[in-house]
Design a protein around this motif. Structure first.
Motif, PDB file in Angstrom:
ATOM      1  N   GLY A   1       0.829  -1.193   0.000  1.00 20.58           N
ATOM      2  CA  GLY A   1       0.000   0.000   0.000  1.00 20.58           C
ATOM      3  C   GLY A   1       0.866   1.247   0.000  1.00 20.58           C
ATOM      4  N   TYR A   2       0.606   2.131  -0.953  1.00 18.50           N
ATOM      5  CA  TYR A   2       1.493   3.285  -1.155  1.00 18.50           C
ATOM      6  C   TYR A   2       0.691   4.579  -1.198  1.00 18.50           C
ATOM      7  N   TYR A   3       1.252   5.618  -0.532  1.00 21.66           N
ATOM      8  CA  TYR A   3       0.699   6.969  -0.652  1.00 21.66           C
ATOM      9  C   TYR A   3       1.775   7.975  -0.256  1.00 21.66           C
ATOM     10  N   ASN A   4       2.268   8.726  -1.229  1.00 20.88           N
ATOM     11  CA  ASN A   4       3.282   9.768  -0.996  1.00 20.88           C
ATOM     12  C   ASN A   4       4.454   9.250  -0.165  1.00 20.88           C
ATOM     13  N   GLY A   5       4.944   8.080  -0.507  1.00 21.64           N
ATOM     14  CA  GLY A   5       6.004   7.475   0.301  1.00 21.64           C
ATOM     15  C   GLY A   5       7.320   7.317  -0.415  1.00 21.64           C
ATOM     16  N   GLU A   6       7.618   8.215  -1.356  1.00 18.39           N
ATOM     17  CA  GLU A   6       8.816   8.041  -2.170  1.00 18.39           C
ATOM     18  C   GLU A   6      10.117   8.124  -1.366  1.00 18.39           C
ATOM     19  N   SER A   7      10.101   8.759  -0.194  1.00 17.52           N
ATOM     20  CA  SER A   7      11.332   8.948   0.574  1.00 17.52           C
ATOM     21  C   SER A   7      11.936   7.638   1.048  1.00 17.52           C
ATOM     22  N   TYR A   8      11.085   6.649   1.331  1.00 17.11           N
ATOM     23  CA  TYR A   8      11.576   5.422   1.950  1.00 17.11           C
ATOM     24  C   TYR A   8      11.286   4.162   1.133  1.00 17.11           C
ATOM     25  N   LEU A   9      10.615   4.304   0.014  1.00 20.57           N
ATOM     26  CA  LEU A   9      10.144   3.131  -0.705  1.00 20.57           C
ATOM     27  C   LEU A   9      11.289   2.263  -1.228  1.00 20.57           C
ATOM     28  N   TRP A  10      12.377   2.896  -1.678  1.00 20.83           N
ATOM     29  CA  TRP A  10      13.467   2.109  -2.223  1.00 20.83           C
ATOM     30  C   TRP A  10      14.028   1.132  -1.189  1.00 20.83           C
TER      31      TRP A  10
ATOM     32  N   SER B   1       0.037  -0.629  -4.849  1.00 20.74           N
ATOM     33  CA  SER B   1      -1.248   0.036  -5.044  1.00 20.74           C
ATOM     34  C   SER B   1      -1.135   1.484  -4.568  1.00 20.74           C
ATOM     35  N   ASP B   2      -1.001   2.391  -5.520  1.00 20.55           N
ATOM     36  CA  ASP B   2      -0.805   3.818  -5.236  1.00 20.55           C
ATOM     37  C   ASP B   2      -2.173   4.472  -5.040  1.00 20.55           C
ATOM     38  N   ASP B   3      -2.420   4.923  -3.822  1.00 21.48           N
ATOM     39  CA  ASP B   3      -3.733   5.476  -3.459  1.00 21.48           C
ATOM     40  C   ASP B   3      -3.829   6.953  -3.822  1.00 21.48           C
ATOM     41  N   ALA B   4      -3.646   7.250  -5.117  1.00 19.93           N
ATOM     42  CA  ALA B   4      -3.766   8.614  -5.651  1.00 19.93           C
ATOM     43  C   ALA B   4      -2.785   9.570  -4.977  1.00 19.93           C
ATOM     44  N   SER B   5      -1.493   9.239  -5.046  1.00 17.57           N
ATOM     45  CA  SER B   5      -0.457  10.097  -4.463  1.00 17.57           C
ATOM     46  C   SER B   5      -0.367  11.429  -5.198  1.00 17.57           C
ATOM     47  N   ASP B   6       0.216  12.419  -4.532  1.00 15.75           N
ATOM     48  CA  ASP B   6       0.391  13.738  -5.140  1.00 15.75           C
ATOM     49  C   ASP B   6       1.428  13.696  -6.263  1.00 15.75           C
ATOM     50  N   THR B   7       2.459  12.839  -6.091  1.00 17.08           N
ATOM     51  CA  THR B   7       3.509  12.685  -7.096  1.00 17.08           C
ATOM     52  C   THR B   7       3.370  11.320  -7.750  1.00 17.08           C
ATOM     53  N   GLU B   8       3.387  11.289  -9.077  1.00 17.33           N
ATOM     54  CA  GLU B   8       3.225  10.032  -9.787  1.00 17.33           C
ATOM     55  C   GLU B   8       4.376   9.086  -9.480  1.00 17.33           C
ATOM     56  N   LEU B   9       4.040   7.857  -9.172  1.00 19.76           N
ATOM     57  CA  LEU B   9       5.036   6.840  -8.881  1.00 19.76           C
ATOM     58  C   LEU B   9       5.454   6.171 -10.183  1.00 19.76           C
ATOM     59  N   CYS B  10       6.753   6.120 -10.434  1.00 21.08           N
ATOM     60  CA  CYS B  10       7.251   5.519 -11.669  1.00 21.08           C
ATOM     61  C   CYS B  10       8.499   4.711 -11.368  1.00 21.08           C
TER      62      CYS B  10
ATOM     63  N   ARG C   1      -4.519   4.714  -8.465  1.00 22.85           N
ATOM     64  CA  ARG C   1      -5.943   5.026  -8.314  1.00 22.85           C
ATOM     65  C   ARG C   1      -6.233   6.461  -8.754  1.00 22.85           C
ATOM     66  N   ALA C   2      -7.445   6.665  -9.243  1.00 22.91           N
ATOM     67  CA  ALA C   2      -7.866   8.005  -9.639  1.00 22.91           C
ATOM     68  C   ALA C   2      -8.274   8.838  -8.441  1.00 22.91           C
ATOM     69  N   ALA C   3      -8.687   8.169  -7.346  1.00 25.06           N
ATOM     70  CA  ALA C   3      -9.131   8.883  -6.150  1.00 25.06           C
ATOM     71  C   ALA C   3      -8.678   8.113  -4.921  1.00 25.06           C
ATOM     72  N   ASN C   4      -8.372   8.840  -3.866  1.00 20.41           N
ATOM     73  CA  ASN C   4      -7.901   8.236  -2.616  1.00 20.41           C
ATOM     74  C   ASN C   4      -9.059   7.553  -1.898  1.00 20.41           C
ATOM     75  N   ILE C   5      -8.838   6.300  -1.482  1.00 18.32           N
ATOM     76  CA  ILE C   5      -9.891   5.560  -0.776  1.00 18.32           C
ATOM     77  C   ILE C   5      -9.477   5.175   0.648  1.00 18.32           C
ATOM     78  N   GLY C   6      -8.301   5.590   1.100  1.00 15.78           N
ATOM     79  CA  GLY C   6      -7.868   5.296   2.458  1.00 15.78           C
ATOM     80  C   GLY C   6      -7.038   4.028   2.537  1.00 15.78           C
ATOM     81  N   PHE C   7      -6.176   3.958   3.555  1.00 19.20           N
ATOM     82  CA  PHE C   7      -5.192   2.883   3.604  1.00 19.20           C
ATOM     83  C   PHE C   7      -5.827   1.498   3.720  1.00 19.20           C
ATOM     84  N   ALA C   8      -6.856   1.342   4.560  1.00 21.23           N
ATOM     85  CA  ALA C   8      -7.453   0.020   4.749  1.00 21.23           C
ATOM     86  C   ALA C   8      -8.115  -0.468   3.461  1.00 21.23           C
TER      87      ALA C   8
END
Length: 357
Positions: free
Chosen positions: A59-68, A87-96, A115-122
């Protein structure tokens, strides 16, 4: 409320080479991105996984700092996963793939779902799990910012394989709590010595989702029970529904990963006096009762999945919450509910007295 079948225009699977698939995830391509219904693997790949095909749902959301670092620790497992689904929950920065920074030879083992819209972590975890099925026999949840111990998956699979494949089985473990660098250990998650059970799961979650690994029977049960169902958290629900259905829950007293604490944690470590104070305050404010409202409603909705004994426990706790003090106290005692620690049970007793459970 969420749907496990979002419109095709709202989801996007992208493999690590940058190719996009606008169809549902069960219709992946033929080139190495895992096919949830019939992906063809080479003979060498089949021998490598040796019947232990495992999918990681990250589960991913704006976590680029630690994902690697998280991905590096997953790829370097003594038993690496067959595939990682992010599964990117509509992050502010596109994950690539460039942002991920993993080695090219690992690219075919990663798929990204945006995702096109954020649905929450659970909901993000549970919804993604519903799309990942065959040929995998085991499944693991992953956060975006931990560092797994190298034998995390191997230990979990060794434990799960001791139980019948057709019986839902869930593995979870303790964690090492660290600072933001993930190098300085600040403590260990609480040690729970009482056996996992449905009567414990009704009032407590003992396993963090980032430690959870489970078999195909558990995956099917989780997906069936979480479709169009509101729950407090994906990990607590997994504990409740698997124990409630008579499945097996294995709690490993040894830590399996480094749990990074930083300013952006959605849920922090639950150890220490500060955490206890926050829980007591939440109890007095009615937050615990509100959580139970949600979980109990979900359990009632899927009552048929529970064993008869656990249906009786569920009925007792529901009746107790609606009763006057004397009857409430009696029914809660009969329900058999318990928390794992003395302090937790004292808090539970206080909640029963003031009707905040």
């Amino acid at each position: 409320m969420f749907s496990t079948t979002p419109p095709a225009t709202q989801v996007l699977w992208r493999d690590a080479n940058g190719d996009d698939y606008h169809t549902a995830p069960k219709q992946f391509d033929q080139r190495g991105v895992a096919n949830a219904s019939g992906h063809q693997r080479s003979g060498a790949d089949q021998r490598e996984i040796g019947g232990r095909q495992l999918a990681v749902i990250l589960g991913y959301y704006n976590g680029e700092s630690y994902l690697w670092e998280q991905l590096h620790s997953i790829f370097n497992q003594t038993h690496p996963p067959s595939h990682i689904f992010i599964s990117d929950d509509a992050s502010d920065t596109e994950l690539c793939s460039e942002l991920l920074g993993y080695h090219r030879h690992c690219s075919e083992k990663v798929s990204i779902w945006v995702r096109a819209a954020n649905i929450g972590f659970a909901n993000n975890f549970l919804n993604a799990l519903s799309y990942v099925d065959e040929p995998f026999r085991y499944f693991a949840f992953s956060d975006q910012d931990d560092v797994w111990h190298s034998d995390k998956l191997e230990k979990a699979l060794d434990s799960l394989e001791q139980h019948p494949e057709d019986k839902p089985a869930l593995y979870c473990a303790r964690t090492l709590v660290t600072d933001e660098t993930c190098n300085v250990i600040k403590g260990v998650s609480p040690l729970f010595s009482k056996p996992p059970s449905f009567t414990n799961a009704l009032v407590q979650s003992i396993g963090s989702g980032n430690t959870m690994v489970f078999n195909k029977a558990a995956r099917d049960l989780i997906v069936e029970s979480s479709s169009n169902t509101e729950v407090v958290s994906h990990d607590w629900w997994c504990y409740q529904i698997i124990s409630g259905a008579g499945g097996i829950v294995v709690y490993d007293q040894e830590p399996c990963l480094r749990y990074r604490q930083h300013a952006n944690n959605l849920i922090g470590a639950s150890k220490g006096w500060k955490a206890r104070f926050i829980r007591i305050l939440g109890l007095l404010q009615g937050r615990f009762r509100s959580w139970n409202d949600i979980n109990l409603s979900a359990l009632v909705k899927h009552r048929s999945l529970l064993t008869q004994e656990n249906q009786n426990y569920l009925d007792n706790i529901i009746m107790a919450r609606r009763s006057n003090f004397i009857k409430r106290f009696f029914l809660f005692c009969r329900s058999g509910i318990y928390r794992q620690t003395l302090f937790g049970n004292l808090g539970l007793l206080l909640g029963v007295i003031i009707n905040k459970v």
